[in-house]
Design an enzyme around this catalytic site. Sequence first.
Site, PDB file in Angstrom:
ATOM      1  N   GLU A 135      17.430 -26.153 -21.544  1.00 34.47           N
ATOM      2  CA  GLU A 135      18.138 -24.132 -22.317  1.00 34.47           C
ATOM      3  C   GLU A 135      19.639 -24.218 -22.383  1.00 34.47           C
ATOM      4  O   GLU A 135      20.202 -23.923 -23.616  1.00 34.47           O
ATOM      5  CB  GLU A 135      17.591 -23.457 -21.559  1.00 34.47           C
TER       6      GLU A 135
ATOM      7  N   HIS B  70      14.723 -28.121 -16.649  1.00 31.87           N
ATOM      8  CA  HIS B  70      14.015 -26.541 -17.491  1.00 31.87           C
ATOM      9  C   HIS B  70      14.963 -26.286 -18.167  1.00 31.87           C
ATOM     10  O   HIS B  70      15.581 -25.584 -18.888  1.00 31.87           O
ATOM     11  CB  HIS B  70      12.838 -26.016 -17.798  1.00 31.87           C
ATOM     12  N   ASN B  71      16.249 -26.215 -17.393  1.00 29.48           N
ATOM     13  CA  ASN B  71      17.417 -25.239 -17.218  1.00 29.48           C
ATOM     14  C   ASN B  71      18.047 -25.292 -18.131  1.00 29.48           C
ATOM     15  O   ASN B  71      19.039 -25.234 -18.825  1.00 29.48           O
ATOM     16  CB  ASN B  71      17.668 -24.170 -15.882  1.00 29.48           C
TER      17      ASN B  71
ATOM     18  N   SER C   6       9.788 -19.094 -15.048  1.00 29.71           N
ATOM     19  CA  SER C   6      11.266 -18.942 -15.979  1.00 29.71           C
ATOM     20  C   SER C   6      11.050 -17.892 -17.190  1.00 29.71           C
ATOM     21  O   SER C   6       9.519 -17.941 -17.702  1.00 29.71           O
ATOM     22  CB  SER C   6      11.270 -20.441 -17.083  1.00 29.71           C
TER      23      SER C   6
ATOM     24  N   ASN D   9      15.354 -19.701  -7.867  1.00 27.78           N
ATOM     25  CA  ASN D   9      16.342 -20.629  -8.468  1.00 27.78           C
ATOM     26  C   ASN D   9      16.390 -21.578  -7.066  1.00 27.78           C
ATOM     27  O   ASN D   9      18.125 -22.047  -7.388  1.00 27.78           O
ATOM     28  CB  ASN D   9      16.943 -20.705  -9.816  1.00 27.78           C
TER      29      ASN D   9
ATOM     30  N   LYS E 160      11.981 -27.432 -12.840  1.00 28.65           N
ATOM     31  CA  LYS E 160      12.600 -25.655 -13.831  1.00 28.65           C
ATOM     32  C   LYS E 160      13.735 -26.129 -13.816  1.00 28.65           C
ATOM     33  O   LYS E 160      14.036 -25.427 -14.752  1.00 28.65           O
ATOM     34  CB  LYS E 160      12.540 -24.573 -12.705  1.00 28.65           C
TER      35      LYS E 160
ATOM     36  N   MET F  99      13.674  -8.905 -11.485  1.00 30.13           N
ATOM     37  CA  MET F  99      12.419  -9.371 -11.842  1.00 30.13           C
ATOM     38  C   MET F  99      11.102  -9.439 -10.838  1.00 30.13           C
ATOM     39  O   MET F  99      10.561  -9.482 -10.532  1.00 30.13           O
ATOM     40  CB  MET F  99      12.941 -11.071 -11.432  1.00 30.13           C
TER      41      MET F  99
END
Length: 483
Positions: free
Chosen positions: A191, A187-188, A129, A103, A184, A14
Amino acid sequence: MKKSDIGVIGLAVMGENLVMNIESKGFTVSVFNRTTQKVTDFIRGRAAGKNIFGALSLKELVSSLEKPRRVMLMVKAGKAVDDLISELVPLLEKGDIIIDSGNSHFADTARRMEHVESCGLYYIGTGVSGGEEGALHGPSIMPGGSKNAWEYVKPIFRAICAKSEDGQPCCDWVGEGGAGHFVKMVHNGIEYGDMQLICEAYQLMRDYLKMSADEMHEVFSEWNKTELDSYLIKITSDILAYKDTDQSPIIDKILDAAGQKGTGKWAVIASLDEGIPLTLIGEAVFARSLSALKEERAAASEILTGPEPEFSGNKAEFINDLRNALLASKIVSYAQGYSLMRAAAKTYGWNLNYSGIALMWRGGCIIRSTFLKNIRDAYIENPELSSLLTDDYFKKTIDKAQTGWRRICAAAVINGIPAPAMSSALSYYDGYRCHRLPANMLQAQRDYFGAHTYERIDAPRYEYFHTNWTGEGGSTASTTYNA
């Protein structure tokens, strides 16, 4: 030597990809990694000939940066972040900026921001993300923390982030403290929910309809041309089409024991803290935990009995019902996630831009989908919307979908096929639209055994009563009551 625009610490995949992305947008980047051989290999390999400087110490990295210095951490969440901050702070000067792009838990980010600001520096905790591909070509970026630092990182973040179909950057300021990492985290969580819903649709097709991987590939490909158009539906279609070396579907050879890194769990814990029913995402987290009990399940499968799935009917109609069940459940997942963000915003004093968050998720991120445009429109129309379920578009969509949704959940139960996320989504929907739940009985029970009091329908809200149910309890009531 020309000073670098930003420094990046951490050269895992990443980190490397993000560095390549930043440099490709015209910025000069300095890099550092604890294992300095990685720096050397990167500079001689992918970074060769590019505006990327390899530093072999933190001090060298810091001295190579333009002021105010911008230092981005791409390291594992937890102690590694705190250790790096401790080492960086003495090397930096007033006004310099530390950016945590991992994260991290939002509470850690809020704590770190306070500490770093007390040292005269700025701190940004930003959700990123999109996985490896997103890091290289354009992720969704959700920054929060020290508001005064935003103007110094905005040009870089806006240049490297994904763009929506109409060209808008999928990056905007979220809020102070841990707001960026909280968004975030949600969001996860969504997901997790989306992935579990897709898995349940897959299992119903595989175990109930007895469809082949190629047949399921065709279904998901078709679904991706509808309101379900999304990154996760697309990659599911691709996965089902992928063949192993013997030309058999590789999906059939993958062990059914799922892993997780904790962000979904954090979202569920946050929902408990806020008193928000994040039921679908909770079931998605627990479904992964149940899958991990592979050996226990294998043994139980030899002992426990249930119905043998046997389909009779119109397969095309069932698949259409399944599409509707997936769509309606997905709406519930987002509705719950947004409810959690609204509650947290009140708790922590964040002024979250809910339409802006939907825009940030339109491109680059794992949950990107066509459907997010409708969420953005809903919050532009009504920024104070209490639930996505009551928005006109989503209400009409569920009205059309719910008959099929109910048939799918019923078929799953009757045939012994687990569908925890779809079923919990339907239960939440029915509970949310129910004017009078049985919690009056629950409150009576609590008052009976613990004198916890209750409210009455013929009295104003927040006026509390106690009944001496046994004739022996007296009139003394508990002083603790949480609605």
